[in-house]
Design a protein around this motif. Sequence first.
Motif, PDB file in Angstrom:
ATOM      1  N   LEU A 195      51.929  39.325  42.027  1.00 38.05           N
ATOM      2  CA  LEU A 195      50.605  39.210  42.643  1.00 38.05           C
ATOM      3  C   LEU A 195      49.555  38.834  41.602  1.00 38.05           C
ATOM      4  CD1 LEU A 195      48.650  39.608  45.027  1.00 38.05           C
ATOM      5  CD2 LEU A 195      48.559  42.046  44.427  1.00 38.05           C
ATOM      6  N   PHE A 196      49.576  39.530  40.479  1.00 36.25           N
ATOM      7  CA  PHE A 196      48.621  39.228  39.404  1.00 36.25           C
ATOM      8  C   PHE A 196      48.779  37.779  38.933  1.00 36.25           C
ATOM      9  CE2 PHE A 196      48.315  43.922  37.821  1.00 36.25           C
ATOM     10  CZ  PHE A 196      47.491  44.213  38.891  1.00 36.25           C
ATOM     11  N   CYS A 197      50.011  37.372  38.706  1.00 38.79           N
ATOM     12  CA  CYS A 197      50.267  36.030  38.170  1.00 38.79           C
ATOM     13  C   CYS A 197      49.933  34.949  39.194  1.00 38.79           C
ATOM     14  CB  CYS A 197      51.730  35.917  37.734  1.00 38.79           C
ATOM     15  SG  CYS A 197      52.129  36.951  36.303  1.00 38.79           S
ATOM     16  N   THR A 201      47.422  31.976  38.534  1.00 42.20           N
ATOM     17  CA  THR A 201      47.844  30.589  38.742  1.00 42.20           C
ATOM     18  C   THR A 201      46.844  29.841  39.609  1.00 42.20           C
ATOM     19  OG1 THR A 201      50.182  31.209  38.548  1.00 42.20           O
ATOM     20  CG2 THR A 201      49.688  29.109  39.612  1.00 42.20           C
ATOM     21  N   TYR A 202      46.325  30.519  40.619  1.00 41.16           N
ATOM     22  CA  TYR A 202      45.299  29.916  41.483  1.00 41.16           C
ATOM     23  C   TYR A 202      44.038  29.597  40.678  1.00 41.16           C
ATOM     24  CZ  TYR A 202      41.652  29.603  45.047  1.00 41.16           C
ATOM     25  OH  TYR A 202      40.588  29.198  45.814  1.00 41.16           O
ATOM     26  N   LEU A 203      43.632  30.544  39.822  1.00 41.23           N
ATOM     27  CA  LEU A 203      42.449  30.322  38.986  1.00 41.23           C
ATOM     28  C   LEU A 203      42.684  29.183  37.999  1.00 41.23           C
ATOM     29  CD1 LEU A 203      41.394  34.014  38.227  1.00 41.23           C
ATOM     30  CD2 LEU A 203      40.354  32.434  39.861  1.00 41.23           C
ATOM     31  N   LYS A 205      44.589  26.520  38.472  1.00 40.68           N
ATOM     32  CA  LYS A 205      44.479  25.252  39.199  1.00 40.68           C
ATOM     33  C   LYS A 205      43.015  24.907  39.460  1.00 40.68           C
ATOM     34  CE  LYS A 205      49.000  25.462  41.437  1.00 40.68           C
ATOM     35  NZ  LYS A 205      49.737  25.548  42.721  1.00 40.68           N
ATOM     36  N   LYS A 206      42.213  25.914  39.810  1.00 39.30           N
ATOM     37  CA  LYS A 206      40.784  25.685  40.028  1.00 39.30           C
ATOM     38  C   LYS A 206      40.117  25.218  38.738  1.00 39.30           C
ATOM     39  CE  LYS A 206      39.992  26.657  44.356  1.00 39.30           C
ATOM     40  NZ  LYS A 206      39.389  25.646  45.283  1.00 39.30           N
ATOM     41  N   GLY A 207      40.476  25.867  37.632  1.00 40.57           N
ATOM     42  CA  GLY A 207      39.909  25.487  36.345  1.00 40.57           C
ATOM     43  C   GLY A 207      40.291  24.077  35.945  1.00 40.57           C
ATOM     44  N   GLU A 208      41.542  23.711  36.168  1.00 41.47           N
ATOM     45  CA  GLU A 208      41.990  22.352  35.840  1.00 41.47           C
ATOM     46  C   GLU A 208      41.247  21.316  36.690  1.00 41.47           C
ATOM     47  OE1 GLU A 208      46.186  22.158  36.261  1.00 41.47           O
ATOM     48  OE2 GLU A 208      46.599  23.601  34.669  1.00 41.47           O
ATOM     49  N   THR A 209      40.997  21.651  37.953  1.00 43.06           N
ATOM     50  CA  THR A 209      40.263  20.733  38.831  1.00 43.06           C
ATOM     51  C   THR A 209      38.841  20.529  38.346  1.00 43.06           C
ATOM     52  OG1 THR A 209      41.580  21.419  40.752  1.00 43.06           O
ATOM     53  CG2 THR A 209      39.476  20.324  41.190  1.00 43.06           C
TER      54      THR A 209
END
Length: 218
Positions: A195-197, A201-203, A205-209
């Motif tokens: 859950l933590f990971c 991972t979602y954050l 992807k947002k950061g890369e975008t």
Amino acid sequence: MELLVSSFPKILEYGLKVTLPLAAIAFILSTILAVVVAMIQYAKVPVLRQICRFYIWIIRGTPLLVQLMVAFYGLPLFGVSVNPFLMAVIVFTVNEGAYSAETMRAAMEAVPAGQLEAGYCVGMSYMQIVWHVILPQAFRTAFPSLFNALISMVKDTSLASSITVVEMFTRTKQIAGQSYNYLPLYIEVAVVYLLFCTVLTYLQKKGETILGSYGVRK
């Protein structure tokens, strides 16, 4: 099922108050250390560069668990007594700093040399060029790798149990030792790590975008 329901808040509590803070603090400090080490190598500073290479060689060539044990049980022999949590932060910082330093060095060297020369042409000092031109681009390149390191560190915090840090996995072992239901509880803590990971991972992807769109605008 009742055991899993009752144990979940206890496991999550230690994940939020020990596991994540340990990973977050160590990650921030290791990133700072990595930038310093990478800058020394990028600038090819005599002597210091060799020291940095030696540090990276030692840390990357030895297991994290061994580093934790040597630091925790070795330093008291020299009269240095450190809180287990603080010791874990130090060891994780030093360990990840070596890996991230190589990531940052490669990212800095990937920036075209012409930008360094262009900076000199407009009257900027070396440090101004590195700070305002080289590092921003290097961070954008290194961001995915650095964030992957954070995700790995969250999982690696379980090794801190070896030096008596009561983090999420240690708390799970304590609960399992009281009930003798090890497998269900270990699966439960694995789900919490997942859950933590997943959130991280979602954050990522947002950061890369965000960084990608910034690079396009630039």
